[in-house]
Design a protein around this motif. Structure first.
Motif, PDB file in Angstrom:
ATOM      1  N   VAL A  84     -37.905  13.837  17.864  1.00 60.47           N
ATOM      2  CA  VAL A  84     -38.500  13.058  18.952  1.00 60.47           C
ATOM      3  C   VAL A  84     -37.853  11.670  18.986  1.00 60.47           C
ATOM      4  O   VAL A  84     -37.832  10.968  17.972  1.00 60.47           O
ATOM      5  CB  VAL A  84     -40.023  12.932  18.761  1.00 60.47           C
ATOM      6  N   PRO A  85     -37.320  11.255  20.140  1.00 62.55           N
ATOM      7  CA  PRO A  85     -36.619   9.961  20.207  1.00 62.55           C
ATOM      8  C   PRO A  85     -37.457   8.777  19.743  1.00 62.55           C
ATOM      9  O   PRO A  85     -36.939   7.893  19.049  1.00 62.55           O
ATOM     10  CB  PRO A  85     -36.277   9.846  21.703  1.00 62.55           C
ATOM     11  N   ALA A  86     -38.741   8.736  20.092  1.00 60.57           N
ATOM     12  CA  ALA A  86     -39.578   7.609  19.663  1.00 60.57           C
ATOM     13  C   ALA A  86     -39.625   7.508  18.148  1.00 60.57           C
ATOM     14  O   ALA A  86     -39.680   6.403  17.592  1.00 60.57           O
ATOM     15  CB  ALA A  86     -40.990   7.762  20.234  1.00 60.57           C
ATOM     16  N   GLY A  87     -39.602   8.647  17.474  1.00 55.53           N
ATOM     17  CA  GLY A  87     -39.591   8.643  16.016  1.00 55.53           C
ATOM     18  C   GLY A  87     -38.313   8.038  15.467  1.00 55.53           C
ATOM     19  O   GLY A  87     -38.337   7.322  14.454  1.00 55.53           O
ATOM     20  N   PHE A  88     -37.184   8.310  16.130  1.00 60.43           N
ATOM     21  CA  PHE A  88     -35.908   7.716  15.701  1.00 60.43           C
ATOM     22  C   PHE A  88     -35.907   6.208  15.939  1.00 60.43           C
ATOM     23  O   PHE A  88     -35.346   5.450  15.141  1.00 60.43           O
ATOM     24  CB  PHE A  88     -34.745   8.364  16.442  1.00 60.43           C
ATOM     25  N   TRP A  89     -36.532   5.754  17.039  1.00 58.10           N
ATOM     26  CA  TRP A  89     -36.597   4.310  17.299  1.00 58.10           C
ATOM     27  C   TRP A  89     -37.356   3.607  16.185  1.00 58.10           C
ATOM     28  O   TRP A  89     -36.910   2.577  15.679  1.00 58.10           O
ATOM     29  CB  TRP A  89     -37.280   4.046  18.639  1.00 58.10           C
ATOM     30  N   VAL A  90     -38.495   4.177  15.799  1.00 57.48           N
ATOM     31  CA  VAL A  90     -39.285   3.582  14.712  1.00 57.48           C
ATOM     32  C   VAL A  90     -38.522   3.685  13.393  1.00 57.48           C
ATOM     33  O   VAL A  90     -38.534   2.748  12.579  1.00 57.48           O
ATOM     34  CB  VAL A  90     -40.656   4.282  14.595  1.00 57.48           C
ATOM     35  N   ASP A  95     -36.214   0.876   9.306  1.00 57.30           N
ATOM     36  CA  ASP A  95     -35.248   1.335   8.296  1.00 57.30           C
ATOM     37  C   ASP A  95     -35.878   2.406   7.399  1.00 57.30           C
ATOM     38  O   ASP A  95     -35.831   2.324   6.166  1.00 57.30           O
ATOM     39  CB  ASP A  95     -34.755   0.151   7.451  1.00 57.30           C
ATOM     40  N   LEU A  96     -36.462   3.423   8.037  1.00 53.84           N
ATOM     41  CA  LEU A  96     -37.088   4.517   7.304  1.00 53.84           C
ATOM     42  C   LEU A  96     -36.078   5.604   6.982  1.00 53.84           C
ATOM     43  O   LEU A  96     -35.005   5.678   7.590  1.00 53.84           O
ATOM     44  CB  LEU A  96     -38.244   5.106   8.137  1.00 53.84           C
ATOM     45  N   SER A  97     -36.428   6.458   6.048  1.00 52.07           N
ATOM     46  CA  SER A  97     -35.501   7.498   5.604  1.00 52.07           C
ATOM     47  C   SER A  97     -35.562   8.751   6.475  1.00 52.07           C
ATOM     48  O   SER A  97     -34.718   9.631   6.342  1.00 52.07           O
ATOM     49  CB  SER A  97     -35.797   7.875   4.147  1.00 52.07           C
ATOM     50  N   ARG A  98     -36.570   8.862   7.360  1.00 56.52           N
ATOM     51  CA  ARG A  98     -36.737  10.060   8.158  1.00 56.52           C
ATOM     52  C   ARG A  98     -37.490   9.733   9.434  1.00 56.52           C
ATOM     53  O   ARG A  98     -38.061   8.647   9.583  1.00 56.52           O
ATOM     54  CB  ARG A  98     -37.503  11.131   7.379  1.00 56.52           C
ATOM     55  N   ASN A  99     -37.496  10.677  10.365  1.00 55.66           N
ATOM     56  CA  ASN A  99     -38.258  10.566  11.596  1.00 55.66           C
ATOM     57  C   ASN A  99     -39.725  10.852  11.273  1.00 55.66           C
ATOM     58  O   ASN A  99     -40.066  11.938  10.792  1.00 55.66           O
ATOM     59  CB  ASN A  99     -37.725  11.578  12.618  1.00 55.66           C
ATOM     60  N   HIS A 100     -40.605   9.891  11.548  1.00 56.08           N
ATOM     61  CA  HIS A 100     -42.012  10.014  11.160  1.00 56.08           C
ATOM     62  C   HIS A 100     -42.917  10.423  12.320  1.00 56.08           C
ATOM     63  O   HIS A 100     -44.140  10.258  12.228  1.00 56.08           O
ATOM     64  CB  HIS A 100     -42.519   8.694  10.566  1.00 56.08           C
ATOM     65  N   TYR A 101     -42.365  10.962  13.393  1.00 53.17           N
ATOM     66  CA  TYR A 101     -43.228  11.371  14.501  1.00 53.17           C
ATOM     67  C   TYR A 101     -44.232  12.429  14.052  1.00 53.17           C
ATOM     68  O   TYR A 101     -45.373  12.441  14.529  1.00 53.17           O
ATOM     69  CB  TYR A 101     -42.381  11.915  15.660  1.00 53.17           C
ATOM     70  N   ASP A 102     -43.827  13.304  13.142  1.00 48.83           N
ATOM     71  CA  ASP A 102     -44.775  14.320  12.664  1.00 48.83           C
ATOM     72  C   ASP A 102     -45.940  13.691  11.909  1.00 48.83           C
ATOM     73  O   ASP A 102     -47.051  14.230  11.893  1.00 48.83           O
ATOM     74  CB  ASP A 102     -44.055  15.354  11.793  1.00 48.83           C
ATOM     75  N   ARG A 103     -45.705  12.522  11.274  1.00 47.67           N
ATOM     76  CA  ARG A 103     -46.802  11.815  10.612  1.00 47.67           C
ATOM     77  C   ARG A 103     -47.839  11.373  11.649  1.00 47.67           C
ATOM     78  O   ARG A 103     -49.052  11.461  11.409  1.00 47.67           O
ATOM     79  CB  ARG A 103     -46.284  10.594   9.860  1.00 47.67           C
TER      80      ARG A 103
END
Length: 206
Positions: A84-90, A95-103
């Motif tokens: 999910v693009p919004a997860g990549f923006w966050v 500076d996170l290690s992964r896409n956290h949209y699933d969180r």
């Protein structure tokens, strides 16, 4: 026009908007099987809400929350949660290690069902507001989260590698525990933040 007719406008508008988002999410999703799996709760829940609308209308607040939850699921189904693009923006911003949209999805999995369980228990059971209601609502949400993790496990057993997008673990060995913890956190947070607003919203339909 009666007050009852006016009060039905918003839920019907949210239903129509849900249908539009559902159709949009189904246009060229990242993976069609993943899309079906992710939007299944919407495909199951929406007909139930329609069938019970006139006999057991939910509070306006709950309808809004259910729409929000459906939107989170449908967006996740279109892209797959890990893309999910919004997860990549966050991810880039913090500076996170992964896409956290699933969180976010699993936080909502506790936050919004908590209000649904609370409303059903208050309106259909002899439970009164207090510690036992709080405890049972949180327990229901945690049980639902655990059941969802079992569904993901069954999907992995049946689908093998093809179910990887649905699982969305992104290499995190503690993903299941994080998912359940976030659902628990979401449920507790919803009860603390929204209980009074939920009571006022229920008063408009009961």
């Amino acid at each position: 026009m009666t007050g009852r007719t006016r009060s039905s406008r918003e839920p019907l508008a949210l239903l129509a908007l849900t249908g539009l988002v559902l159709v949009g999410s189904g246009i060229r999703p990242f993976d069609r099987v993943t899309w079906w799996l992710e939007v299944a709760p919407v495909l199951i829940g929406a007909p139930i809400l329609v069938a019970t609308f006139w006999r057991f209308r939910l509070s306006p607040l709950l309808y809004r929350l259910l729409f929000l939850h459906a939107a989170i699921l449908m967006v996740g189904g279109h892209y797959s949660y890990a893309r999910v693009p919004a997860g990549f923006w966050v991810q880039d911003w913090l500076d996170l290690s992964r896409n956290h949209y699933d969180r976010l999805g699993h936080l909502a999995q506790g936050f919004i069902p908590a209000i649904l369980a609370r409303e059903i228990l208050i309106r259909l059971s002899p439970l009164r507001r207090g510690r036992w209601l709080f405890f049972l609502v949180v327990s229901v949400c945690l049980a639902f989260s655990a059941f969802y993790e079992l569904v993901e496990w069954w999907a992995a057993l049946i689908g093998g590698a093809s179910s990887e997008s649905f699982l969305g673990t992104q290499g995190d060995v503690w993903d299941t525990q994080w998912d359940m913890f976030l659902a628990l956190t979401g449920a507790i947070t919803a009860l603390f933040l929204l209980a009074r607003a939920h009571d006022r919203s229920m008063n408009s339909v009961v």
